[in-house]
Write a protein that holds these residues in place. Sequence first.
Motif: not given
Length: 253
Positions: A227-253
């Motif tokens: 899964v790719t996201f826009p941004g640099r190394h610490f993209y998590l700080d700017e894409q937190t909501e998108a990261v969370a949604k992808n984690i939930a999709t991946v692990i079925g939460g």
Amino acid sequence: MAFASSPWLRTFKTTPGTPRTDLVCFPPAGGSASAYHGLAKELAPGIAVAAVQYPGRQDRLDDPMIDTIEGTASAIAEAITASRSAGRPLALFGHSMGASVAFETARALHERGAAPAHLIISGRIPPHHPRDTAFHKATDADLITELERLANNPASVQILREVPEIAEMVLPSVRNDYKAVETYHYQSATPSLDCPLTVFVADDDPTVTVEQSREWARHTTGPFDLVTFPGRHFYLDEQTEAVAKNIATVIGG
């Protein structure tokens, strides 16, 4: 409670009733468990979230640091095994150095017969790629320059130059973790895992490319996804909501 008390784990999110999945998050170099407060808040209610607290920082400031990836992972695997009951799926998520620790923790759990149900790697070059840096031996000024190179906003690191007292608190753990990363040598001719493995990567990460990230597939016999996201190394700080949604999709939460 999803996770029993442990020096290694900080529970950030418990949900009403019984969670469907347990998630353990691994901070990057120099980081601490609090790095995942924001992500935990965004995750779906069916996921119980804990973050790893490495020794030598925050409330573990007086605990001796561990300067190897394998040693850290072994201690965390033991803590996870002791702090949770079997039955619910366990997922691991690690960013940057935390990805290497998560990978080795997954291997250690696999050897214990308690392999995770899913491993999510973020912002990390695959373990079979050798590293040729030695920032753990660099001067404080050069180490700060490296942190500025990776930061979304280099000015945010400037305080380490301006306030020596803060640098004295922060840089020892950063240097320790860089030593762990730069002396880590993965050796295995065959995949170490059989669980699903998903890799998150930012499209402008200076530490790892999208193509390099695809090579993580060789480290599991299970399903692989990228899964790719826009941004640099610490993209998590700017894409937190998108990261969370992808984690939930991946692990079925």
